[in-house]
Design a protein around this motif. Structure first.
Motif, PDB file in Angstrom:
ATOM      1  N   TYR A 166       8.236   0.858   3.768  1.00 10.87           N
ATOM      2  CA  TYR A 166       9.199   0.929   4.950  1.00 10.87           C
ATOM      3  C   TYR A 166       9.623  -0.970   6.162  1.00 10.87           C
ATOM      4  O   TYR A 166       8.600  -1.412   5.912  1.00 10.87           O
ATOM      5  CB  TYR A 166       8.139   1.808   6.835  1.00 10.87           C
ATOM      6  CG  TYR A 166       8.781   1.791   7.548  1.00 10.87           C
ATOM      7  CD1 TYR A 166      10.182   2.955   7.749  1.00 10.87           C
ATOM      8  CD2 TYR A 166       8.616   1.963   9.167  1.00 10.87           C
ATOM      9  CE1 TYR A 166      10.539   3.271   9.176  1.00 10.87           C
ATOM     10  CE2 TYR A 166       9.055   2.314   9.919  1.00 10.87           C
ATOM     11  CZ  TYR A 166      10.087   3.037   9.735  1.00 10.87           C
ATOM     12  OH  TYR A 166      10.623   2.825  11.238  1.00 10.87           O
ATOM     13  N   HIS A 167      10.322  -0.510   6.411  1.00 14.17           N
ATOM     14  CA  HIS A 167      10.973  -2.272   7.091  1.00 14.17           C
ATOM     15  C   HIS A 167       9.814  -2.417   8.519  1.00 14.17           C
ATOM     16  O   HIS A 167       9.658  -4.064   8.618  1.00 14.17           O
ATOM     17  CB  HIS A 167      12.162  -2.266   7.581  1.00 14.17           C
ATOM     18  CG  HIS A 167      12.466  -1.205   8.889  1.00 14.17           C
ATOM     19  ND1 HIS A 167      12.247   0.227   9.159  1.00 14.17           N
ATOM     20  CD2 HIS A 167      13.136  -1.413  10.339  1.00 14.17           C
ATOM     21  CE1 HIS A 167      13.083   0.229  10.382  1.00 14.17           C
ATOM     22  NE2 HIS A 167      12.696  -0.543  10.982  1.00 14.17           N
ATOM     23  N   TYR A 218       6.127   0.192  -3.322  1.00  9.46           N
ATOM     24  CA  TYR A 218       4.386   0.809  -4.149  1.00  9.46           C
ATOM     25  C   TYR A 218       4.024  -0.224  -4.652  1.00  9.46           C
ATOM     26  O   TYR A 218       4.392  -0.318  -6.244  1.00  9.46           O
ATOM     27  CB  TYR A 218       4.678   1.919  -3.904  1.00  9.46           C
ATOM     28  CG  TYR A 218       2.794   2.240  -4.893  1.00  9.46           C
ATOM     29  CD1 TYR A 218       1.980   1.877  -4.267  1.00  9.46           C
ATOM     30  CD2 TYR A 218       2.766   3.112  -5.755  1.00  9.46           C
ATOM     31  CE1 TYR A 218       0.462   2.032  -3.844  1.00  9.46           C
ATOM     32  CE2 TYR A 218       1.531   3.145  -6.298  1.00  9.46           C
ATOM     33  CZ  TYR A 218       0.299   3.433  -5.245  1.00  9.46           C
ATOM     34  OH  TYR A 218      -1.109   3.169  -5.472  1.00  9.46           O
ATOM     35  N   ASP A 219       3.000  -1.131  -4.775  1.00  8.05           N
ATOM     36  CA  ASP A 219       1.419  -1.875  -5.716  1.00  8.05           C
ATOM     37  C   ASP A 219       2.387  -2.789  -5.858  1.00  8.05           C
ATOM     38  O   ASP A 219       1.740  -3.726  -6.586  1.00  8.05           O
ATOM     39  CB  ASP A 219       1.612  -1.057  -6.271  1.00  8.05           C
ATOM     40  CG  ASP A 219       0.214  -1.115  -7.364  1.00  8.05           C
ATOM     41  OD1 ASP A 219      -0.588  -0.723  -6.630  1.00  8.05           O
ATOM     42  OD2 ASP A 219      -0.101  -1.191  -9.165  1.00  8.05           O
ATOM     43  N   ARG A 259       0.473  -1.045   0.163  1.00  8.11           N
ATOM     44  CA  ARG A 259      -0.020   0.154  -0.313  1.00  8.11           C
ATOM     45  C   ARG A 259       0.752   1.532  -0.114  1.00  8.11           C
ATOM     46  O   ARG A 259       2.280   1.088   0.701  1.00  8.11           O
ATOM     47  CB  ARG A 259      -0.568  -0.055   1.339  1.00  8.11           C
ATOM     48  CG  ARG A 259      -1.595  -0.953   1.261  1.00  8.11           C
ATOM     49  CD  ARG A 259      -2.442  -1.038   2.501  1.00  8.11           C
ATOM     50  NE  ARG A 259      -2.846  -2.384   3.121  1.00  8.11           N
ATOM     51  CZ  ARG A 259      -4.231  -2.791   3.666  1.00  8.11           C
ATOM     52  NH1 ARG A 259      -3.669  -2.283   5.238  1.00  8.11           N
ATOM     53  NH2 ARG A 259      -4.755  -3.733   4.193  1.00  8.11           N
ATOM     54  N   TYR A 260       0.450   2.334  -0.567  1.00  9.11           N
ATOM     55  CA  TYR A 260       0.606   3.333  -0.427  1.00  9.11           C
ATOM     56  C   TYR A 260       1.424   3.858   1.119  1.00  9.11           C
ATOM     57  O   TYR A 260       2.165   4.487   0.809  1.00  9.11           O
ATOM     58  CB  TYR A 260       0.132   4.712  -1.014  1.00  9.11           C
ATOM     59  CG  TYR A 260       1.186   5.867  -1.806  1.00  9.11           C
ATOM     60  CD1 TYR A 260       1.405   5.414  -3.229  1.00  9.11           C
ATOM     61  CD2 TYR A 260       1.362   6.782  -1.108  1.00  9.11           C
ATOM     62  CE1 TYR A 260       2.577   6.573  -3.219  1.00  9.11           C
ATOM     63  CE2 TYR A 260       2.251   7.821  -1.711  1.00  9.11           C
ATOM     64  CZ  TYR A 260       2.327   7.858  -2.869  1.00  9.11           C
ATOM     65  OH  TYR A 260       3.200   8.799  -3.107  1.00  9.11           O
ATOM     66  N   ALA A 261       0.639   3.283   1.872  1.00  4.95           N
ATOM     67  CA  ALA A 261       0.627   3.970   3.197  1.00  4.95           C
ATOM     68  C   ALA A 261       1.666   3.440   3.877  1.00  4.95           C
ATOM     69  O   ALA A 261       2.326   4.115   4.948  1.00  4.95           O
ATOM     70  CB  ALA A 261      -0.380   3.995   4.029  1.00  4.95           C
ATOM     71  N   GLU A 262       2.458   2.277   2.934  1.00  8.53           N
ATOM     72  CA  GLU A 262       3.085   0.820   4.434  1.00  8.53           C
ATOM     73  C   GLU A 262       4.662   1.658   2.901  1.00  8.53           C
ATOM     74  O   GLU A 262       5.687   1.289   3.720  1.00  8.53           O
ATOM     75  CB  GLU A 262       2.755  -0.510   3.388  1.00  8.53           C
ATOM     76  CG  GLU A 262       1.535  -0.537   4.228  1.00  8.53           C
ATOM     77  CD  GLU A 262       1.314  -2.332   3.554  1.00  8.53           C
ATOM     78  OE1 GLU A 262       0.019  -2.599   4.752  1.00  8.53           O
ATOM     79  OE2 GLU A 262       2.069  -2.227   2.102  1.00  8.53           O
ATOM     80  N   THR A 263       4.966   2.874   2.168  1.00 12.33           N
ATOM     81  CA  THR A 263       5.785   3.670   1.496  1.00 12.33           C
ATOM     82  C   THR A 263       6.034   4.758   2.460  1.00 12.33           C
ATOM     83  O   THR A 263       5.656   4.609   3.792  1.00 12.33           O
ATOM     84  CB  THR A 263       5.709   4.175   0.824  1.00 12.33           C
ATOM     85  OG1 THR A 263       5.059   4.570   0.255  1.00 12.33           O
ATOM     86  CG2 THR A 263       5.571   3.309  -0.797  1.00 12.33           C
ATOM     87  N   ASP A 264       7.735   4.448   2.129  1.00 12.58           N
ATOM     88  CA  ASP A 264       8.649   5.469   3.253  1.00 12.58           C
ATOM     89  C   ASP A 264       9.283   6.902   2.022  1.00 12.58           C
ATOM     90  O   ASP A 264       9.389   6.415   0.829  1.00 12.58           O
ATOM     91  CB  ASP A 264       9.106   5.085   4.149  1.00 12.58           C
ATOM     92  CG  ASP A 264      10.220   4.414   3.603  1.00 12.58           C
ATOM     93  OD1 ASP A 264      11.123   4.792   2.673  1.00 12.58           O
ATOM     94  OD2 ASP A 264      11.306   3.887   4.669  1.00 12.58           O
ATOM     95  N   GLN A 265       9.491   7.591   2.515  1.00 11.82           N
ATOM     96  CA  GLN A 265      10.318   8.585   2.034  1.00 11.82           C
ATOM     97  C   GLN A 265      11.584   8.198   1.074  1.00 11.82           C
ATOM     98  O   GLN A 265      12.298   8.780   0.326  1.00 11.82           O
ATOM     99  CB  GLN A 265      10.430  10.015   2.202  1.00 11.82           C
ATOM    100  CG  GLN A 265      12.012   9.985   3.614  1.00 11.82           C
ATOM    101  CD  GLN A 265      12.430  11.823   3.919  1.00 11.82           C
ATOM    102  OE1 GLN A 265      10.623  12.441   4.131  1.00 11.82           O
ATOM    103  NE2 GLN A 265      12.824  12.136   4.216  1.00 11.82           N
ATOM    104  N   GLY A 266      11.484   7.000   1.368  1.00 10.62           N
ATOM    105  CA  GLY A 266      12.902   6.616   0.839  1.00 10.62           C
ATOM    106  C   GLY A 266      12.617   6.007  -0.812  1.00 10.62           C
ATOM    107  O   GLY A 266      13.334   5.775  -1.804  1.00 10.62           O
ATOM    108  N   GLY A 267      11.316   5.982  -0.726  1.00 10.39           N
ATOM    109  CA  GLY A 267      10.360   5.684  -1.748  1.00 10.39           C
ATOM    110  C   GLY A 267      10.504   3.605  -1.493  1.00 10.39           C
ATOM    111  O   GLY A 267      10.282   3.300  -3.258  1.00 10.39           O
TER     112      GLY A 267
END
Lengths: 164, 164, 164, 164
Positions: C34-35, C83-84, C23-31
Motif C-alpha cells: 500500500y502506498h 510481499y516479502d 510485511r504481509y500487513a503492508e500489502t493491500d488487496q491489489g496484491g
C-alpha cells in the motif's frame, strides 16, 4: 467452558455501538481486512463507549493524567471483513476492578449482523511514567454502572476485595 | 492453569529468532509502541521461521495456493516497547493439526532479554475462495518437525484423530 | 525541469542505505504494498542515516528536546513492491537550512536495484510545544557535511541568508 | 508559482466532503497524528467522492476489473491533527486524462475549518496484471463532470490530445 463472548451477549442495552467502514489501506493481499485492524476497531468502539458514558478518553488522559493501557488482548476471527463494508462494533464493560477493567467487543457486518470477530481487552490504568494507579473514581463508577445487568456472579467478577 | 507461554519455554533450539526495530510510525501518544503492532511483529517472526523451515510463506501462497489465515490471537503485554529499540522475536510451533496450527511468540527487548509481550496465533489453512483445506503435506511435516522436543503430552497436542 | 530525484543521484558515497522486507500487513488487496508504507520506509531510511551521522533521532528528541516534524512530502511510485521482497532505501540530505532540511529518498528492489519509489520530505525542527526552533547546531553541521559533494549551486541551496 | 491547493479552491459545490475521527492508533509519540495517516484519509475522501459520483470504487475494481493505483502523492502539512479530533476531508477532481486523474484533497479540523493538510494524488488505471488501461468510459465521464466549473484553462488541463 470457553468464556468467550457469545454473539448474543452484547445485544442488550448495555452494549455500545459504533460503526467503521473498511479502508483499502486495511486490506491485505489475501483480499480481506488484515487481522491487526480489529484492535484499531476495538479501540474505536471503546472510545465511543467512553464518550457516551461521559468520560471521553481524551479527557481522561489530558485532565486526569491517567492512561488506560492494553495489558491483554484476545481475538477470535469468525469470518473475514471485506473492503468498503460497514462494520458494527459492539462494546461492553464486562469487568471492573480497581486498576484493571475488561471490555468485550463484537465486530459484525452491518448489513446482516453476521459476527466477524469477537474478543476482549484488559485495560490497566497507569500514570504518565507508567506506574500502576487506581482508576479515577468517577470513571470507575461509570464503568461499574455500564456493566450489563445480569443477576448472578457479577459480585465475584467486580472483585470487591480490590485485587488488581 | 494458564497455558500461556512462559518466558523460558522459547529458549531452546526449536525457537526461531528474528529482530525488528520499533519505528516512529509504530509509537502512539502514550510514548510507547501501540499494541496492535505486536501482531505485525508476530507475523515477521513466523515469516522468518517458515523461511528457515524451507517453506517461505510467499511460496506457500503463490505455489500451493494456500493461505494461512489467523483465526485466533492472544497477546499479553508485560512491558512497553519504546521507539528505536531493537526487539527480538522468538517464534515456536506449539501445535499442528490437519488444518490449524498454533505459533507461540515472545517479543523481548534485545539489549537485556526483558520479556515485553507473549502470545500466540492459531492459523487455519484456506484456499483462495476462503474454504478450509488441509495443510499441504510437506509444510505439515515441516511444522510437526519444528515443534520443541518435549517428552510428554505432545501426542495429545498433535491431535492424531485429525480434529481441526 | 522536474527537480525530482533521478535514480543515479543517490548512488554516491553521500547516500545512506538501509533495508526492509515488505510485511504481509503492508500489502493491500491489489496484491502490492500500500502506498502509505513508503513514508514509513522513508522514516526508517533517515533514522538509520541519522544514526550513522552520530545523531540518532531518539537522542535528538530526548536529549535536545527537538522534534523533526514532516512538513511536506512528495512521492513518485514507479513500480509496485511485493510481499516479502527486500527493499533498499537510499537516503540523502539534499538541503539544510536553519529550521528546515530536505531528505531525498529512493526505494529500490534489492535483488536488481530496480527503482520502485522516489521522493523527499521536508523536516522542520520544532520544540515540544510545536514552536519552530533552529536545528541544534551539531546536527545542523552534521547534516551540512552529509550533503553530496557537488560543485555547483550548493551555496544557493543551503540558503546562507537563513530563510526558513 | 506553487500550484498547490489553496484552502478556498475546495469550498464550492464540486468539493466532496467526508469526515474521520483521529484514532489513538494514528498518533505518534510526538503527540500528533503521524504523517502517513493523511494518505489513508485522502483515500477515505476519494472513496466517498466516488460513491457520490455513482462509481463506488469497490465496484470499479470488482465489476470493471480496473484498479486506480496511486502513482504520485504530494502533501503539505500546515498544522498537526490531534487524537480524537474530527477531521473534514474535502476532495476534488482537478484533472482527468485517459489513464490518469488527479484528486486534490484538503484536510481540515472540523470544529473551526482550520486547514491542517493539503495535497493531491495522481491515480493511474491499471488492470489486474498491472498493465496501464484507459479509465472505464462511464467513470471517465463522471470524473470529468465532477471537476469544478472554472472558466479558464480547463481545456488544457483535460489534455484533449490524450497524453497519459
Amino acid at each position: 467452558m470457553k468464556r468467550d463472548l457469545e454473539g448474543e451477549s452484547c445485544g442488550d442495552r448495555s452494549s455500545y455501538v459504533s460503526t467503521v467502514r473498511v479502508r483499502y489501506a486495511e486490506t491485505d493481499q489475501g483480499g480481506v481486512a488484515y487481522h491487526s485492524n480489529y484492535l484499531h476497531w476495538f479501540e474505536v468502539g471503546r472510545t465511543e463507549m467512553m464518550r457516551e458514558l461521559g468520560y471521553p478518553y481524551a479527557d481522561v488522559e489530558r485532565v486526569e493524567g491517567v492512561l488506560l493501557t492494553v495489558v491483554e488482548a484476545h481475538l477470535q476471527y469468525h469470518r473475514p471483513a471485506f473492503y468498503d463494508e460497514v462494520l458494527r462494533i459492539e462494546s461492553q464493560v464486562s469487568d471492573v476492578r480497581r486498576v484493571r477493567s475488561r471490555i468485550d467487543t463484537l465486530v459484525r457486518r452491518d448489513t446482516d449482523g453476521e459476527l466477524l470477530c469477537s474478543g476482549h481487552v484488559w485495560l490497566a490504568s497507569v500514570n504518565r511514567s507508567g506506574g500502576v494507579v487506581r482508576l479515577p473514581s468517577g470513571l470507575h463508577a461509570a464503568l461499574l454502572a455500564a456493566r450489563p445487568k445480569v443477576e448472578t456472579q457479577e459480585e465475584g467478577k467486580t472483585d470487591p476485595a480490590g485485587i488488581v
